[in-house]
Design a protein around this motif. Structure first.
Motif, mmCIF file in Angstrom:
data_model
loop_
_atom_site.group_PDB
_atom_site.id
_atom_site.type_symbol
_atom_site.label_atom_id
_atom_site.label_comp_id
_atom_site.label_asym_id
_atom_site.label_seq_id
_atom_site.Cartn_x
_atom_site.Cartn_y
_atom_site.Cartn_z
ATOM 1 N N ILE A 1 -10.340 -1.875 -5.991
ATOM 2 C CA ILE A 1 -10.487 -1.291 -7.494
ATOM 3 C C ILE A 1 -9.616 -1.813 -8.509
ATOM 4 C CG2 ILE A 1 -12.003 0.498 -6.649
ATOM 5 C CD1 ILE A 1 -10.006 2.477 -6.808
ATOM 6 N N ALA A 2 -8.435 -1.726 -7.966
ATOM 7 C CA ALA A 2 -7.094 -2.243 -8.840
ATOM 8 C C ALA A 2 -6.321 -3.233 -8.190
ATOM 9 C CB ALA A 2 -6.420 -1.073 -9.254
ATOM 10 N N TRP A 3 -5.603 -4.112 -9.038
ATOM 11 C CA TRP A 3 -4.786 -4.968 -8.245
ATOM 12 C C TRP A 3 -3.840 -5.466 -9.602
ATOM 13 C CZ3 TRP A 3 -9.819 -6.095 -8.332
ATOM 14 C CH2 TRP A 3 -10.473 -6.995 -9.134
ATOM 15 N N ARG A 4 -2.657 -6.082 -9.176
ATOM 16 C CA ARG A 4 -1.695 -6.243 -10.064
ATOM 17 C C ARG A 4 -0.600 -7.103 -9.422
ATOM 18 N NH1 ARG A 4 1.108 -2.285 -14.394
ATOM 19 N NH2 ARG A 4 1.111 -4.088 -16.023
ATOM 20 N N SER A 5 -0.023 -8.139 -10.231
ATOM 21 C CA SER A 5 1.020 -9.000 -9.883
ATOM 22 C C SER A 5 1.843 -9.230 -10.928
ATOM 23 C CB SER A 5 0.507 -10.401 -9.169
ATOM 24 O OG SER A 5 1.625 -11.225 -8.943
ATOM 25 N N ASN A 6 3.114 -8.715 -11.184
ATOM 26 C CA ASN A 6 3.873 -8.865 -12.154
ATOM 27 C C ASN A 6 5.269 -8.985 -11.971
ATOM 28 O OD1 ASN A 6 3.778 -6.257 -11.528
ATOM 29 N ND2 ASN A 6 4.154 -5.611 -13.623
ATOM 30 N N MET A 7 6.141 -9.386 -13.183
ATOM 31 C CA MET A 7 7.412 -9.251 -13.053
ATOM 32 C C MET A 7 7.910 -8.007 -13.054
ATOM 33 S SD MET A 7 8.055 -12.508 -12.122
ATOM 34 C CE MET A 7 9.598 -12.473 -12.198
ATOM 35 N N GLN A 8 9.099 -7.323 -12.470
ATOM 36 C CA GLN A 8 9.694 -6.215 -12.566
ATOM 37 C C GLN A 8 10.284 -6.144 -13.979
ATOM 38 O OE1 GLN A 8 11.965 -5.041 -9.031
ATOM 39 N NE2 GLN A 8 10.034 -5.062 -8.021
ATOM 40 N N PRO A 9 10.529 -5.051 -14.605
ATOM 41 C CA PRO A 9 11.193 -4.992 -15.886
ATOM 42 C C PRO A 9 12.650 -5.072 -15.910
ATOM 43 C CG PRO A 9 10.122 -2.794 -15.348
ATOM 44 C CD PRO A 9 9.723 -3.741 -14.105
ATOM 45 N N ILE A 10 13.112 -4.756 -14.819
ATOM 46 C CA ILE A 10 14.605 -4.777 -14.646
ATOM 47 C C ILE A 10 15.238 -5.874 -13.429
ATOM 48 C CG2 ILE A 10 14.832 -2.320 -15.569
ATOM 49 C CD1 ILE A 10 15.577 -1.548 -12.645
ATOM 50 N N VAL A 11 16.483 -6.145 -13.705
ATOM 51 C CA VAL A 11 16.936 -7.322 -12.570
ATOM 52 C C VAL A 11 17.442 -6.036 -11.523
ATOM 53 C CG1 VAL A 11 18.777 -8.672 -12.246
ATOM 54 C CG2 VAL A 11 17.575 -8.810 -14.146
ATOM 55 N N THR A 12 17.061 -6.481 -10.256
ATOM 56 C CA THR A 12 17.507 -5.376 -9.127
ATOM 57 C C THR A 12 18.691 -6.132 -8.330
ATOM 58 O OG1 THR A 12 15.794 -6.521 -7.764
ATOM 59 C CG2 THR A 12 14.943 -4.493 -8.943
ATOM 60 N N ARG A 13 19.140 -5.488 -7.722
ATOM 61 C CA ARG A 13 20.486 -5.893 -7.067
ATOM 62 C C ARG A 13 20.183 -6.070 -5.504
ATOM 63 N NH1 ARG A 13 24.328 -1.251 -8.803
ATOM 64 N NH2 ARG A 13 22.382 -0.323 -9.257
ATOM 65 N N SER A 14 18.984 -5.767 -4.903
ATOM 66 C CA SER A 14 18.940 -5.726 -3.595
ATOM 67 C C SER A 14 17.413 -5.804 -3.392
ATOM 68 C CB SER A 14 19.704 -4.708 -2.679
ATOM 69 O OG SER A 14 18.798 -3.587 -3.073
ATOM 70 N N SER A 15 16.958 -6.438 -2.294
ATOM 71 C CA SER A 15 15.464 -6.478 -1.775
ATOM 72 C C SER A 15 14.966 -4.900 -1.697
ATOM 73 C CB SER A 15 15.281 -7.312 -0.639
ATOM 74 O OG SER A 15 16.054 -7.016 0.387
ATOM 75 N N CYS A 16 15.970 -4.057 -1.118
ATOM 76 C CA CYS A 16 15.408 -2.852 -0.813
ATOM 77 C C CYS A 16 15.101 -2.245 -2.313
ATOM 78 C CB CYS A 16 16.564 -2.078 -0.267
ATOM 79 S SG CYS A 16 16.159 -0.217 0.014
ATOM 80 N N GLU A 17 16.047 -2.407 -3.387
ATOM 81 C CA GLU A 17 15.759 -1.756 -4.616
ATOM 82 C C GLU A 17 14.316 -2.458 -5.248
ATOM 83 O OE1 GLU A 17 17.860 -1.117 -8.967
ATOM 84 O OE2 GLU A 17 18.927 -2.496 -7.267
ATOM 85 N N ALA A 18 14.103 -3.784 -5.160
ATOM 86 C CA ALA A 18 13.009 -4.499 -5.568
ATOM 87 C C ALA A 18 11.826 -3.678 -4.938
ATOM 88 C CB ALA A 18 12.860 -5.960 -5.229
ATOM 89 N N GLU A 19 11.459 -3.502 -3.700
ATOM 90 C CA GLU A 19 10.553 -2.805 -2.857
ATOM 91 C C GLU A 19 10.620 -1.559 -3.355
ATOM 92 O OE1 GLU A 19 8.244 -4.100 -0.758
ATOM 93 O OE2 GLU A 19 9.588 -6.064 -0.056
ATOM 94 N N TYR A 20 11.569 -0.734 -3.570
ATOM 95 C CA TYR A 20 11.617 0.706 -4.117
ATOM 96 C C TYR A 20 10.806 0.600 -5.515
ATOM 97 C CZ TYR A 20 12.761 5.389 -5.679
ATOM 98 O OH TYR A 20 12.550 6.512 -6.256
#
Length: 175
Positions: A136-155
């Protein structure tokens, strides 16, 4: 719709393609090749419209749409590949057929790729939300900020998706 777009761009007799993008291709602004003709915008616009029923190409179409101002022949080739993939798999689409005896079940799948954009060093998030087994919903987009780790990107991906899931759950409850 896909057959019409394929005819418009002369891809109805092209060789079949079974993946929407080359796994080794990383699109950038400074890609080698000549400047692309004006049809690039029309092609990417047509692909964006097709994403409504084909979320499997959402990520590559999102990436292609970032280069509308200065596309090269490499960008054009990548967009044509997506079109050829859609044409090859034109009989596939989303199927809205709920699973029986599941009740009101909401399933959420989310992922992020750390530092996936070479131009801005930003990460990409993606999610799909299923209700009774139907997307019913899906999305693929760039995150609005630059993250410092893969853990932060996942969060960040999980946080954004959680907000959407909570809103959809409230909407389903209200309906």
């Amino acid at each position: 719709y896909i057959e019409t777009v394929a005819r418009r761009f002369g891809q109805q007799d092209a060789n079949p393609v079974y993946s929407p993008a080359d796994k080794n291709l990383q699109l950038r602004k400074d890609m080698p090749g000549e400047t692309c003709p004006g049809d690039y915008r029309a092609l990417v616009g047509s692909l964006i419209y097709a994403v409504q029923t084909r979320p499997d190409v959402a990520t590559i179409v999102s990436s292609l749409s970032r280069y509308l101002d200065c596309p090269t022949s490499t960008h054009w080739s990548a967009a044509i590949r997506v079109l050829r993939f859609l044409y090859t798999t034109r009989h596939k689409s989303l199927l809205f057929q709920p699973t029986i005896n599941k009740g009101s079940e909401l399933a959420v799948y989310v992922d992020a790729s750390y530092n996936s954009d070479p131009d801005t060093s930003r990460s990409r998030s993606g999610y799909i939300i299923l209700f009774n087994g139907c997307p019913i919903a899906w999305r693929s987009n760039m995150q609005p900020i630059v993250t410092r780790s893969s853990c932060e990107a996942e969060y960040i991906a999980l946080s954004d998706t959680g907000r959407e899931a909570i809103w959809l759950k409230r909407l389903a409850t209200e309906i």
